[in-house]
Design a protein around this motif. Structure first.
Motif, short mmCIF file in Angstrom:
data_model
loop_
_atom_site.label_atom_id
_atom_site.label_comp_id
_atom_site.label_asym_id
_atom_site.label_seq_id
_atom_site.Cartn_x
_atom_site.Cartn_y
_atom_site.Cartn_z
N GLN A 94 0.85 -1.14 0.09
CA GLN A 94 -0.01 0.08 0.02
C GLN A 94 0.80 1.20 -0.10
O GLN A 94 0.53 2.37 -0.76
N GLU A 95 1.90 1.24 0.85
CA GLU A 95 2.87 2.63 0.85
C GLU A 95 3.37 2.92 -0.50
O GLU A 95 3.65 3.91 -0.92
N ALA A 96 3.77 1.62 -1.31
CA ALA A 96 4.61 1.84 -2.40
C ALA A 96 3.59 2.25 -3.56
O ALA A 96 3.95 3.41 -4.22
N VAL A 97 2.28 1.82 -3.54
CA VAL A 97 1.47 2.09 -4.41
C VAL A 97 0.90 3.62 -4.12
O VAL A 97 0.86 4.56 -5.33
N SER B 170 -7.34 -16.06 -7.37
CA SER B 170 -6.45 -16.08 -6.35
C SER B 170 -6.55 -14.92 -5.31
O SER B 170 -5.89 -14.77 -4.31
N GLY B 171 -7.62 -14.06 -5.64
CA GLY B 171 -7.84 -12.92 -4.93
C GLY B 171 -6.71 -11.74 -5.29
O GLY B 171 -6.79 -10.43 -4.75
N PHE B 172 -5.57 -11.79 -6.14
CA PHE B 172 -4.70 -11.06 -6.43
C PHE B 172 -5.39 -9.59 -6.96
O PHE B 172 -5.10 -8.80 -6.68
N LEU B 173 -6.16 -9.82 -7.99
CA LEU B 173 -6.62 -8.60 -8.63
C LEU B 173 -7.69 -7.96 -7.62
O LEU B 173 -7.47 -6.69 -7.74
N GLU B 174 -8.33 -8.62 -6.94
CA GLU B 174 -9.29 -7.66 -6.08
C GLU B 174 -8.32 -7.02 -5.09
O GLU B 174 -8.57 -5.90 -4.76
N ARG B 175 -7.29 -7.80 -4.26
CA ARG B 175 -6.49 -7.03 -3.34
C ARG B 175 -5.80 -5.88 -4.09
O ARG B 175 -5.44 -4.90 -3.39
N SER B 176 -4.99 -6.20 -5.19
CA SER B 176 -4.42 -4.96 -5.94
C SER B 176 -5.35 -3.81 -6.23
O SER B 176 -4.91 -2.67 -6.07
N VAL C 61 -7.15 1.85 -5.58
CA VAL C 61 -8.21 2.72 -5.50
C VAL C 61 -7.94 3.62 -4.15
O VAL C 61 -8.37 4.67 -3.89
N THR C 62 -7.48 2.82 -2.99
CA THR C 62 -7.19 3.57 -1.84
C THR C 62 -6.27 4.71 -1.87
O THR C 62 -6.40 5.74 -1.16
N ALA C 63 -5.23 4.39 -2.84
CA ALA C 63 -4.09 5.52 -2.82
C ALA C 63 -4.79 6.38 -3.63
O ALA C 63 -4.35 7.62 -3.56
N MET C 64 -5.62 6.29 -4.73
CA MET C 64 -6.14 7.18 -5.69
C MET C 64 -6.90 8.01 -4.80
O MET C 64 -6.67 9.37 -4.88
#
Length: 120
Positions: A54-57, A79-85, A90-93
């Motif tokens: 999250q910090e890097a994004v 795998s949940g990867f796309l959801e988590r990413s 969106v949080t960073a945005m």
């Protein structure tokens, strides 16, 4: 326009980078493996990072005007990867005040990203 592209080393992502540069945009490619991105241009900035960090994004999105994502996985299994990413992007945005996103993927076409519902 200043664009950040996630998934910039995949086939779709590399095409997005190329087209964005061809259209005069300043592009930041957020990638795990910079060596996979062979395109070089003075308007292309490569940031090595993990989209699940999250910090890097959030740091990479500073100063951007729009986000493009062409993230994918090598397997069609969930795998949940796309959801988590996407949640991290969106949080960073929201934190950085970026309101434009382009999302290219086959995931999500059948409600397979439940954690993202209502975020956008």
């Amino acid at each position: 326009m200043k664009l950040i592209i996630f998934g910039a080393t995949g086939q779709t992502g590399q095409e997005l980078v190329k087209q964005a540069i061809d259209h005069g945009h300043e592009v930041t490619a957020f990638v795990r493996s910079p060596e996979k991105l062979t395109l070089r241009d003075e308007r292309l900035h490569v940031v090595k990072g993990d989209v699940l960090d999250q910090e890097a994004v959030t740091a990479a999105i500073v100063g951007q005007e729009a986000v493009l994502t062409a993230l994918g996985t090598e397997s069609l299994a969930y795998s949940g990867f796309l959801e988590r990413s996407l949640v991290r992007i969106v949080t960073a945005m929201k934190k950085q005040g970026v309101e434009r996103i382009g999302y290219v993927a086959s995931a999500g076409v059948d409600d397979e990203l439940p954690g993202v519902q209502g975020m956008l």
